[in-house]
Design an enzyme around this catalytic site. Structure first.
Site, PDB file in Angstrom:
ATOM      1  CD  GLU A  89      -2.921  -1.722   0.577  1.00 41.59           C
ATOM      2  OE1 GLU A  89      -1.794  -2.609   0.927  1.00 41.59           O
ATOM      3  OE2 GLU A  89      -3.864  -2.166   0.286  1.00 41.59           O
ATOM      4  CD1 TRP A 140     -10.312   8.703  -5.249  1.00 41.19           C
ATOM      5  CD2 TRP A 140      -9.554   8.331  -7.132  1.00 41.19           C
ATOM      6  NE1 TRP A 140      -9.825   7.475  -5.111  1.00 41.19           N
ATOM      7  CE2 TRP A 140      -9.361   7.229  -6.579  1.00 41.19           C
ATOM      8  CE3 TRP A 140      -9.163   8.273  -8.632  1.00 41.19           C
ATOM      9  CZ2 TRP A 140      -8.593   5.909  -7.069  1.00 41.19           C
ATOM     10  CZ3 TRP A 140      -8.457   7.182  -9.098  1.00 41.19           C
ATOM     11  CH2 TRP A 140      -8.297   6.049  -8.427  1.00 41.19           C
ATOM     12  CE1 TYR A 185       0.115   3.935   5.166  1.00 41.51           C
ATOM     13  CE2 TYR A 185      -0.624   1.469   4.718  1.00 41.51           C
ATOM     14  CZ  TYR A 185      -0.982   2.735   4.789  1.00 41.51           C
ATOM     15  OH  TYR A 185      -2.193   3.168   5.155  1.00 41.51           O
ATOM     16  CG  HIS A 241      -2.907   4.361   0.684  1.00 39.23           C
ATOM     17  ND1 HIS A 241      -3.717   3.265   0.335  1.00 39.23           N
ATOM     18  CD2 HIS A 241      -2.377   4.177   1.817  1.00 39.23           C
ATOM     19  CE1 HIS A 241      -4.006   2.605   1.383  1.00 39.23           C
ATOM     20  NE2 HIS A 241      -3.200   2.825   2.371  1.00 39.23           N
ATOM     21  NE  ARG A 289      -2.595  -6.668   2.576  1.00 41.45           N
ATOM     22  CZ  ARG A 289      -3.641  -5.840   2.668  1.00 41.45           C
ATOM     23  NH1 ARG A 289      -3.735  -5.005   3.694  1.00 41.45           N
ATOM     24  NH2 ARG A 289      -4.589  -5.569   1.821  1.00 41.45           N
ATOM     25  CD  GLN A 292     -22.171   5.937   0.539  1.00 45.49           C
ATOM     26  OE1 GLN A 292     -22.579   5.204  -0.577  1.00 45.49           O
ATOM     27  NE2 GLN A 292     -23.112   6.479   1.239  1.00 45.49           N
TER      28      GLN A 292
HETATM   29  P1  FAD Z   1     -36.648   5.643  -1.072  1.00 49.10           P
HETATM   30  O1  FAD Z   1     -35.471   4.992  -1.434  1.00 49.10           O
HETATM   31  O2  FAD Z   1     -37.011   6.852  -2.038  1.00 49.10           O
HETATM   32  O3  FAD Z   1     -37.711   4.698  -0.798  1.00 49.10           O
HETATM   33  C1  FAD Z   1     -39.174   5.261  -0.357  1.00 49.10           C
HETATM   34  C2  FAD Z   1     -40.001   4.261  -1.100  1.00 49.10           C
HETATM   35  O4  FAD Z   1     -41.483   4.485  -0.467  1.00 49.10           O
HETATM   36  C3  FAD Z   1     -40.394   3.830  -2.656  1.00 49.10           C
HETATM   37  O5  FAD Z   1     -39.890   2.497  -2.566  1.00 49.10           O
HETATM   38  C4  FAD Z   1     -41.702   4.207  -2.679  1.00 49.10           C
HETATM   39  O6  FAD Z   1     -42.223   3.735  -3.862  1.00 49.10           O
HETATM   40  C5  FAD Z   1     -42.263   3.939  -1.519  1.00 49.10           C
HETATM   41  N1  FAD Z   1     -43.534   4.963  -1.260  1.00 49.10           N
HETATM   42  C6  FAD Z   1     -43.585   5.950  -1.504  1.00 49.10           C
HETATM   43  N2  FAD Z   1     -44.904   6.440  -0.887  1.00 49.10           N
HETATM   44  C7  FAD Z   1     -45.410   5.357  -0.721  1.00 49.10           C
HETATM   45  C8  FAD Z   1     -46.844   4.945  -0.396  1.00 49.10           C
HETATM   46  N3  FAD Z   1     -47.902   5.938   0.015  1.00 49.10           N
HETATM   47  N4  FAD Z   1     -47.165   3.733  -0.249  1.00 49.10           N
HETATM   48  C9  FAD Z   1     -46.250   2.583  -0.221  1.00 49.10           C
HETATM   49  N5  FAD Z   1     -45.018   3.071  -0.477  1.00 49.10           N
HETATM   50  C10 FAD Z   1     -44.609   4.332  -1.143  1.00 49.10           C
HETATM   51  N6  FAD Z   1     -27.023   6.601  -1.479  1.00 49.10           N
HETATM   52  C11 FAD Z   1     -26.057   6.271  -1.203  1.00 49.10           C
HETATM   53  O7  FAD Z   1     -25.952   6.055   0.043  1.00 49.10           O
HETATM   54  N7  FAD Z   1     -24.990   5.818  -1.677  1.00 49.10           N
HETATM   55  C12 FAD Z   1     -25.127   5.746  -3.215  1.00 49.10           C
HETATM   56  O8  FAD Z   1     -24.017   5.418  -3.885  1.00 49.10           O
HETATM   57  C13 FAD Z   1     -26.059   6.106  -3.746  1.00 49.10           C
HETATM   58  N8  FAD Z   1     -26.442   6.134  -5.127  1.00 49.10           N
HETATM   59  C14 FAD Z   1     -27.639   6.456  -5.609  1.00 49.10           C
HETATM   60  C15 FAD Z   1     -27.677   6.547  -7.058  1.00 49.10           C
HETATM   61  C16 FAD Z   1     -28.949   6.908  -7.694  1.00 49.10           C
HETATM   62  C17 FAD Z   1     -28.939   6.633  -9.125  1.00 49.10           C
HETATM   63  C18 FAD Z   1     -30.044   7.355  -6.882  1.00 49.10           C
HETATM   64  C19 FAD Z   1     -31.396   7.654  -7.381  1.00 49.10           C
HETATM   65  C20 FAD Z   1     -29.802   7.197  -5.216  1.00 49.10           C
HETATM   66  C21 FAD Z   1     -28.683   7.036  -4.827  1.00 49.10           C
HETATM   67  N9  FAD Z   1     -28.328   7.089  -3.419  1.00 49.10           N
HETATM   68  C22 FAD Z   1     -27.327   6.730  -3.116  1.00 49.10           C
HETATM   69  C23 FAD Z   1     -29.513   7.480  -2.626  1.00 49.10           C
HETATM   70  C24 FAD Z   1     -30.087   6.756  -1.897  1.00 49.10           C
HETATM   71  O9  FAD Z   1     -30.879   5.558  -2.652  1.00 49.10           O
HETATM   72  C25 FAD Z   1     -31.355   7.051  -1.020  1.00 49.10           C
HETATM   73  O10 FAD Z   1     -30.751   8.006  -0.139  1.00 49.10           O
HETATM   74  C26 FAD Z   1     -32.115   6.044  -0.149  1.00 49.10           C
HETATM   75  O11 FAD Z   1     -32.625   5.237  -1.217  1.00 49.10           O
HETATM   76  C27 FAD Z   1     -33.267   6.776   0.588  1.00 49.10           C
HETATM   77  O12 FAD Z   1     -34.150   5.699   1.124  1.00 49.10           O
HETATM   78  P2  FAD Z   1     -35.522   6.077   1.593  1.00 49.10           P
HETATM   79  O13 FAD Z   1     -36.003   4.661   2.160  1.00 49.10           O
HETATM   80  O14 FAD Z   1     -35.510   7.244   2.693  1.00 49.10           O
HETATM   81  O15 FAD Z   1     -36.262   6.381   0.414  1.00 49.10           O
HETATM   82  P1  NAP Z   2     -27.661  16.429  -4.094  1.00 49.91           P
HETATM   83  O1  NAP Z   2     -26.365  15.774  -3.889  1.00 49.91           O
HETATM   84  O2  NAP Z   2     -28.119  17.551  -3.013  1.00 49.91           O
HETATM   85  O3  NAP Z   2     -27.331  17.629  -5.166  1.00 49.91           O
HETATM   86  C1  NAP Z   2     -28.330  18.147  -5.826  1.00 49.91           C
HETATM   87  C2  NAP Z   2     -27.828  19.019  -6.841  1.00 49.91           C
HETATM   88  O4  NAP Z   2     -28.895  19.918  -7.371  1.00 49.91           O
HETATM   89  C3  NAP Z   2     -26.741  20.160  -6.572  1.00 49.91           C
HETATM   90  O5  NAP Z   2     -25.708  20.058  -7.458  1.00 49.91           O
HETATM   91  C4  NAP Z   2     -27.360  21.338  -6.452  1.00 49.91           C
HETATM   92  O6  NAP Z   2     -26.373  22.391  -6.782  1.00 49.91           O
HETATM   93  C5  NAP Z   2     -28.564  21.290  -7.382  1.00 49.91           C
HETATM   94  N1  NAP Z   2     -29.647  21.965  -7.358  1.00 49.91           N
HETATM   95  C6  NAP Z   2     -30.345  22.139  -6.002  1.00 49.91           C
HETATM   96  N2  NAP Z   2     -31.425  22.822  -5.977  1.00 49.91           N
HETATM   97  C7  NAP Z   2     -31.498  23.271  -7.223  1.00 49.91           C
HETATM   98  C8  NAP Z   2     -32.412  24.138  -8.006  1.00 49.91           C
HETATM   99  N3  NAP Z   2     -33.587  24.914  -7.136  1.00 49.91           N
HETATM  100  N4  NAP Z   2     -32.343  24.421  -8.983  1.00 49.91           N
HETATM  101  C9  NAP Z   2     -31.260  23.989  -9.707  1.00 49.91           C
HETATM  102  N5  NAP Z   2     -30.408  22.948  -9.250  1.00 49.91           N
HETATM  103  C10 NAP Z   2     -30.456  22.759  -7.969  1.00 49.91           C
HETATM  104  O7  NAP Z   2     -28.742  15.570  -4.340  1.00 49.91           O
HETATM  105  P2  NAP Z   2     -28.646  14.630  -5.284  1.00 49.91           P
HETATM  106  O8  NAP Z   2     -27.701  14.481  -6.418  1.00 49.91           O
HETATM  107  O9  NAP Z   2     -30.076  14.283  -5.644  1.00 49.91           O
HETATM  108  O10 NAP Z   2     -28.756  13.066  -4.573  1.00 49.91           O
HETATM  109  C11 NAP Z   2     -29.318  12.944  -3.392  1.00 49.91           C
HETATM  110  C12 NAP Z   2     -28.697  12.007  -2.325  1.00 49.91           C
HETATM  111  O11 NAP Z   2     -28.368  10.670  -2.859  1.00 49.91           O
HETATM  112  C13 NAP Z   2     -27.358  12.714  -1.977  1.00 49.91           C
HETATM  113  O12 NAP Z   2     -27.755  13.459  -0.776  1.00 49.91           O
HETATM  114  C14 NAP Z   2     -26.358  11.846  -2.040  1.00 49.91           C
HETATM  115  O13 NAP Z   2     -25.623  11.511  -0.666  1.00 49.91           O
HETATM  116  C15 NAP Z   2     -26.945  10.535  -2.551  1.00 49.91           C
HETATM  117  N6  NAP Z   2     -26.241   9.833  -3.369  1.00 49.91           N
HETATM  118  C16 NAP Z   2     -24.953   9.439  -3.309  1.00 49.91           C
HETATM  119  C17 NAP Z   2     -24.163   8.887  -4.038  1.00 49.91           C
HETATM  120  C18 NAP Z   2     -22.733   8.497  -3.748  1.00 49.91           C
HETATM  121  O14 NAP Z   2     -22.020   8.197  -4.675  1.00 49.91           O
HETATM  122  N7  NAP Z   2     -22.376   8.406  -2.535  1.00 49.91           N
HETATM  123  C19 NAP Z   2     -24.820   8.639  -5.122  1.00 49.91           C
HETATM  124  C20 NAP Z   2     -26.067   9.191  -5.721  1.00 49.91           C
HETATM  125  C21 NAP Z   2     -26.679   9.814  -4.678  1.00 49.91           C
HETATM  126  P3  NAP Z   2     -26.599  23.917  -6.738  1.00 49.91           P
HETATM  127  O15 NAP Z   2     -27.194  23.919  -5.446  1.00 49.91           O
HETATM  128  O16 NAP Z   2     -25.012  24.241  -6.870  1.00 49.91           O
HETATM  129  O17 NAP Z   2     -27.168  24.184  -8.094  1.00 49.91           O
HETATM  130 FE1  SF4 Z   3     -18.010  -0.537   3.846  1.00 53.04          FE
HETATM  131 FE2  SF4 Z   3     -20.040   0.077   2.225  1.00 53.04          FE
HETATM  132 FE3  SF4 Z   3     -18.906  -2.310   2.769  1.00 53.04          FE
HETATM  133 FE4  SF4 Z   3     -20.321  -1.365   4.595  1.00 53.04          FE
HETATM  134  S1  SF4 Z   3     -21.275  -2.127   2.492  1.00 53.04           S
HETATM  135  S2  SF4 Z   3     -18.433  -2.195   4.500  1.00 53.04           S
HETATM  136  S3  SF4 Z   3     -19.873   0.935   4.476  1.00 53.04           S
HETATM  137  S4  SF4 Z   3     -17.873  -0.376   1.630  1.00 53.04           S
END
Ligand code: FAD
Ligand code: NAP
Ligand code: SF4
Length: 670
Positions: A171, A584, A173, A259, A221, A346
């Site tokens: 790594e 990154w 080190y 790293h 290692r 994360q």
């Molecule tokens: P949601 O996942 O939105 O789930 C809510 C659920 O409630 C849905 O299935 C919906 O259908 C259901 N629902 C809503 N209303 C009703 C109702 N009235 N009756 C029954 N069911 C209902 N997070 C990370 O930490 N790492 C990542 O790498 C990451 N990558 C992501 C990539 C993408 C493309 C997206 C879209 C999201 C990503 N996220 C990531 C974000 C993460 O998925 C969300 O933060 C997480 O899913 C939130 O969980 P939640 O249960 O609060 O909501």
């Molecule tokens: P987000 O990270 O909060 O980003 C939202 C983006 O929209 C920002 O770039 C913001 O930039 C812009 N925005 C906000 N309000 C706006 C407005 N009124 N008009 C135009 N632009 C606006 O949210 P997200 O991308 O929807 O992701 C949702 C959550 O999922 C995040 O919190 C993230 O942690 C999680 N997630 C994580 C990963 C991961 O790899 N770890 C991947 C996907 C999602 P400006 O305000 O600068 O315009």
């Molecule tokens: Fe780490 Fe994500 Fe694996 Fe959990 S699922 S051990 S947070 S890499």
């Protein structure tokens, strides 16, 4: 033989180490920084953490890194094995692991030029690009002293009750810094020829063996692949491996990449067991057992690599965080019951960089073993959970397991919520594992799951507790012309409901904006989860003919299918909200594909010509065929409930880590 044994026969064969130790299976829990090593209350917490993994069936556990002296510390906080007092404090760890039926070795890690403090030393005074501090060059007597410090750490570990040590020689080190010309430009007996450069590593192992006796386990290692310019060639690595074997190591664990390497080694972009070929090169050259590591997260992956002879043992680190019972479950053939690590970093590695103890996104109990305890409920309640995303899944599973009568309403036809979008992103396919695992937990806990069923207020009335986990709605920004047909939402893009043109503007550059860009660029690429394709994509030459294993031709040229412009209003760096240790990779991919990034943007209007914006008051038009909204999210709260979790509670800063933790914490209290 039970059917379950047949599932992973190679994984559950005993392994004999030189010195007479017999390990019951081939699973080593690899070293991880837990963030507890330097804490005043760290030792008892580590004891509980490792004991749980020993009970879970790991044959051999390696602790996080402890420095043999002051200069070798990784951070300004003291995590050392250099005094009798250190040994005394450590005693609780091996004791707890032994009581749990396991074995544990202490990792001795000297950071060399990687330490984040001012006392750092190295073979030559060359600063690492990833460190603001430059190291001081070690004098020849100091080198001898440092070897002595490694040996002292091993002897102290032995008195503390450890079964052995792991000497950290990968790594990037200190030990690797001696080995590579990149960091060792000395002209004395510690530099120059490979024989001189490997003298430090060999002396550490040789003197440690002499001081600790034949039965003490010495894991070394070795860096099986440096992935940096000026690193070792394959032939040199094999020479080092043979010399370390001769010096007295019991086991050769392998590490991949320094790293400072700009190639992902453990992130989601890496295929499962994507580097076991590098361990195989070493295994073929030595007689002592070898251990493959990096992205081994499922028993079938481990079994396959053992069966094809890539290694004698597998190292699982994060996979043991996501499921402490991994080994026992695999042994019992309970694949569906294993909580698979999704390689997000994360809550584990990213936590280390913000000074928080390691936990796990998909297993919120990890690192909270004594705080987040799920007891059987004395009073069974009827609980409704609305939403089957990460928050609802986590809550319903724990509540059901505690003995409550739980009904989970999900309006979609499948469980998972946004994870069903996330798993479409190249590299995030592992998210499907979490959905399957939680669905299985619900089944075993007797939770009633109603799919295609949007909950209504009336039907929630009869429950004792109602938990709203309904997630979010994507934000629709108020930009004039937003109703133009060019404008589409990320959900429709990722589910393939809309076609995307050649010129694309993405409004918003958070996690989802980045993911959508990656999806556009890589969705049609040959499977990025296939090892050969991965190696080619990142310029890794598997013949290791060249220093560091890097292809001299560099990275293959990108052929992006879309011209993408990403925009945001704020002026912070692009990607600053992405994961510390993974962001990154996404930034590099987008840069490689020529994605244009504009910050400090004012959105003026959208019309048939495209997206009209102003930056620093200067107007311009992004002539996009498709404008994708990734502008954040708003909580979805159409129903009233006493308890809100995940996106339904707060959409800002939402991620799966928070959603799952909130679900589990609430369920533990209900
Ligand atoms: P949601 O996942 O939105 O789930 C809510 C659920 O409630 C849905 O299935 C919906 O259908 C259901 N629902 C809503 N209303 C009703 C109702 N009235 N009756 C029954 N069911 C209902 N997070 C990370 O930490 N790492 C990542 O790498 C990451 N990558 C992501 C990539 C993408 C493309 C997206 C879209 C999201 C990503 N996220 C990531 C974000 C993460 O998925 C969300 O933060 C997480 O899913 C939130 O969980 P939640 O249960 O609060 O909501
Ligand atoms: P987000 O990270 O909060 O980003 C939202 C983006 O929209 C920002 O770039 C913001 O930039 C812009 N925005 C906000 N309000 C706006 C407005 N009124 N008009 C135009 N632009 C606006 O949210 P997200 O991308 O929807 O992701 C949702 C959550 O999922 C995040 O919190 C993230 O942690 C999680 N997630 C994580 C990963 C991961 O790899 N770890 C991947 C996907 C999602 P400006 O305000 O600068 O315009
Ligand atoms: Fe780490 Fe994500 Fe694996 Fe959990 S699922 S051990 S947070 S890499």
């Amino acid at each position: 033989m039970p059917a379950t044994m047949a599932a992973y026969p190679n994984l559950f064969r005993p392994l004999d180490l030189p010195g007479g130790v017999r390990l019951p299976n081939r699973i080593l829990m690899g070293s991880m920084h837990t963030g507890l090593e330097a804490r005043p209350d760290g030792m008892p917490r580590l004891a509980a953490f490792y004991a749980e993994r020993a009970r879970g069936g790991a044959a051999l556990i390696v602790t996080g890194g402890f420095s043999p002296n002051d200069a070798g510390e990784l951070s300004p906080h003291r995590a050392q094995m250099s005094t009798k007092e250190d040994a005394a404090r450590h005693k609780v760890i091996p004791q707890a692991v032994h009581e749990a039926g396991g074995r544990i070795v202490l990792q001795v890690l000297h950071s060399g030029r990687y330490g984040f403090h001012e006392r750092i030393v190295a073979p030559s005074p060359i600063k690492a690009g990833i460190n603001q501090h430059a190291p001081r060059e070690l004098s020849a007597p100091e080198i001898e002293q440092t070897i002595g410090d490694f040996v002292r750490a091993a002897v102290l570990a032995q008195t503390a009750g450890y079964d052995g040590v792991e000497i950290m020689g990968s790594e990037g080190y200190l030990i690797t810094q001696f080995l590579a010309l990149r960091t060792n430009q000395r002209a004395d007996q510690w530099g120059g020829s490979l024989e001189n450069r490997m003298r430090f590593a060999c002396e550490v192992v040789r003197q440690t063996r002499t001081a600790t006796g034949p039965e003490f386990i010495i894991v070394y290692r070795i860096s099986a692949l440096d992935l940096v310019e000026g690193g070792l060639t394959g032939e040199e690595i094999v020479t080092v491996a043979k010399a370390i074997e001769k010096a007295g190591a019991s086991l050769l664990n392998t590490g991949i990449g320094w790293h400072e390497a700009r190639i992902p080694t453990i992130a989601q972009a890496v295929p499962r067991a994507g580097f076991s070929w590098a361990t195989r090169r070493i295994k073929q050259a030595v007689k002592i057992p070898t251990v493959a590591s990096n992205r081994i997260n499922a028993p079938e992956t481990a079994e396959d690599l053992l069966a094809r002879g890539d290694a004698d043992m597998v190292s699982l680190a994060r996979a043991m965080l996501s499921d402490a019972e991994f080994a026992n479950k695999a042994k019992a053939g309970d694949r569906a019951g294993i909580n698979i690590c999704i390689a997000c970093n994360q809550a584990c590695l990213d936590h280390y960089f913000i000074g928080q103890p390691a936990s796990c996104v998909v297993n919120p109990r990890a690192g909270r073993e004594s705080k987040l305890v799920y007891t059987k409920t004395p009073a069974r309640k009827r609980i409704a959970v609305v939403g089957g995303g990460p928050a609802g899944l986590s809550c319903a599973a724990v509540a059901g397991e505690r003995g409550h009568e739980v009904v989970l309403f999900e309006k979609a036809s499948e469980l998972g919520g946004q994870f069903n979008l996330a798993r479409r992103i190249p590299g995030k396919q592992e998210f499907a594992e979490s959905v399957a695992y939680y669905a299985e937990r619900l089944r075993r806990a007797g939770v009633k799951v109603l799919l295609d069923h949007a909950a209504t207020q009336a039907e929630l009335d009869g429950f004792d507790e109602v938990v709203l986990a309904s997630g979010i709605d994507p934000r629709q920004p108020a930009i004039p012309g937003i109703e133009n047909p060019k404008v589409v939402g990320y959900v429709d893009v990722l589910t393939g409901k809309v076609a995307v043109g050649a010129n694309v503007a993405i409004i918003g550059a958070g996690g989802i904006g980045f993911d959508v860009a990656v999806w556009l660029l890589e969705r049609n690429a040959r499977s990025t989860l296939e090892t050969k394709a991965f190696s080619h994509h990142w310029g890794i030459d598997e013949s290791l003919a060249n220093a560091g294993g890097l292809d001299p031709g560099g990275l293959p040229a990108a052929k992006p299918a879309h011209r993408i412009t990403m925009l945001k209003r704020s002026t912070t760096a692009f990607g600053s909200t992405l994961g510390r240790t993974t962001g990154w990779v996404h930034r590099a991919e987008l840069a490689r594909n020529g994605v244009k990034m504009l910050k400090g943007v004012e959105y003026r209007r959208i019309d048939d010509a495209g997206l009209h914006i102003a930056v620093d008051g200067k107007e311009q038009v992004i002539a996009a065929d498709t404008i994708i909204l990734c502008a954040g999210q708003e909580p979805k709260r159409e129903l009233k409930a006493a308890h809100l979790i995940g996106g339904a509670k707060e959409a800002g800063e939402l991620d799966a880590k928070r959603a799952m933790l909130e679900g589990a914490e609430l369920a533990a209290r209900l």
